[in-house]
Write a protein that holds these residues in place. Structure first.
Motif, short mmCIF file in Angstrom:
data_model
loop_
_atom_site.label_atom_id
_atom_site.label_comp_id
_atom_site.label_asym_id
_atom_site.label_seq_id
_atom_site.Cartn_x
_atom_site.Cartn_y
_atom_site.Cartn_z
N GLY A 233 73.35 21.94 64.59
CA GLY A 233 71.91 22.20 64.60
C GLY A 233 71.61 23.69 64.57
O GLY A 233 72.21 24.47 65.31
N ASP A 234 70.71 24.08 63.69
CA ASP A 234 70.39 25.50 63.51
C ASP A 234 69.00 25.60 62.89
O ASP A 234 68.73 24.96 61.88
N ASP A 235 68.13 26.42 63.48
CA ASP A 235 66.76 26.55 62.98
C ASP A 235 66.68 27.14 61.58
O ASP A 235 65.68 26.98 60.89
N ARG A 236 67.73 27.81 61.14
CA ARG A 236 67.75 28.38 59.79
C ARG A 236 68.09 27.34 58.73
O ARG A 236 67.91 27.58 57.54
N ALA A 237 68.58 26.20 59.15
CA ALA A 237 69.08 25.18 58.22
C ALA A 237 67.96 24.27 57.73
O ALA A 237 67.24 23.68 58.53
N GLY A 238 67.89 24.15 56.42
CA GLY A 238 66.97 23.21 55.81
C GLY A 238 67.66 21.93 55.42
O GLY A 238 67.03 20.94 55.06
N GLY A 239 69.00 21.95 55.47
CA GLY A 239 69.77 20.76 55.12
C GLY A 239 71.05 20.68 55.92
O GLY A 239 71.71 21.70 56.15
N THR A 240 71.38 19.50 56.36
CA THR A 240 72.63 19.24 57.06
C THR A 240 73.30 18.06 56.38
O THR A 240 72.69 17.00 56.21
N ALA A 241 74.55 18.25 55.98
CA ALA A 241 75.32 17.17 55.35
C ALA A 241 76.50 16.86 56.26
O ALA A 241 77.08 17.76 56.87
N PHE A 242 76.85 15.57 56.34
CA PHE A 242 78.03 15.22 57.11
C PHE A 242 78.78 14.09 56.43
O PHE A 242 78.24 13.34 55.64
N PHE A 243 80.07 14.04 56.75
CA PHE A 243 80.96 13.02 56.22
C PHE A 243 81.64 12.34 57.39
O PHE A 243 82.12 13.02 58.31
N VAL B 177 82.99 15.54 59.67
CA VAL B 177 82.72 16.95 59.36
C VAL B 177 81.24 17.09 59.03
O VAL B 177 80.61 16.15 58.54
N ALA B 178 80.70 18.28 59.29
CA ALA B 178 79.29 18.54 58.99
C ALA B 178 79.10 20.00 58.64
O ALA B 178 79.84 20.88 59.10
N ALA B 179 78.09 20.25 57.82
CA ALA B 179 77.71 21.61 57.44
C ALA B 179 76.20 21.71 57.41
O ALA B 179 75.53 20.84 56.86
N ALA B 180 75.68 22.77 58.01
CA ALA B 180 74.25 23.05 57.98
C ALA B 180 74.03 24.32 57.19
O ALA B 180 74.71 25.33 57.42
#
Length: 141
Positions: free
Chosen positions: A24-34, A97-100
């Protein structure tokens, strides 16, 4: 705030919510996870269960892979990864795994690279047991 929010190998059940929360990050407009789960087949053969083993350096190697992805990715703010070791049954979660990132395109690309590079470069091996009673190692050299 460190870009690598979570990088662990565990012998206990994994939490998808923990991984998503970690990035979680306020700068992130998208988070993807597998989420990788134990399936009931592999190459046309029935799988009953499997176990994962990891080299003692696997967690550090996973962190290094993640550092490289973050360094080379555009607009990625946070990443996280958990991998399970030990005995698992069909349906168990084996890896998350996840990336924001600022945008979904960057989040999807970083997430895909994370799982692909972890599978290719981190010394974790899978021992599959088949319905016929035999077994095989996957990823072991």
């Amino acid at each position: 705030m460190e870009a690598i929010a979570l990088a662990e190998i565990r012998d206990t059940p994994l939490s998808i919510d923990e991984v998503v929360s970690a990035v979680g990050d306020d700068r992130a407009g998208g988070t993807a996870f597998f989420v990788g789960t134990v399936r009931n087949h592999d190459h046309g053969r029935g799988v009953t269960a499997l176990s994962y083993s990891a080299h003692p350096t696997a967690e550090q190697r996973m962190r290094e892979v993640m550092e490289k992805v973050v360094a080379e990715a555009r607009a990625v703010h946070r990443v996280a990864a958990l991998h399970r070791v030990g005995d698992l049954v069909v349906g168990d979660v084996a890896v998350v795994v996840a990336a924001a990132a600022s945008h979904r395109e960057e989040a999807f690309a970083a997430c895909r690279r994370l799982i692909d590079d972890i599978k290719a470069e981190v010394p974790i091996w899978k021992h599959q047991r088949f319905t016929e009673g035999d077994s095989e190692w996957v990823g072991a050299c």
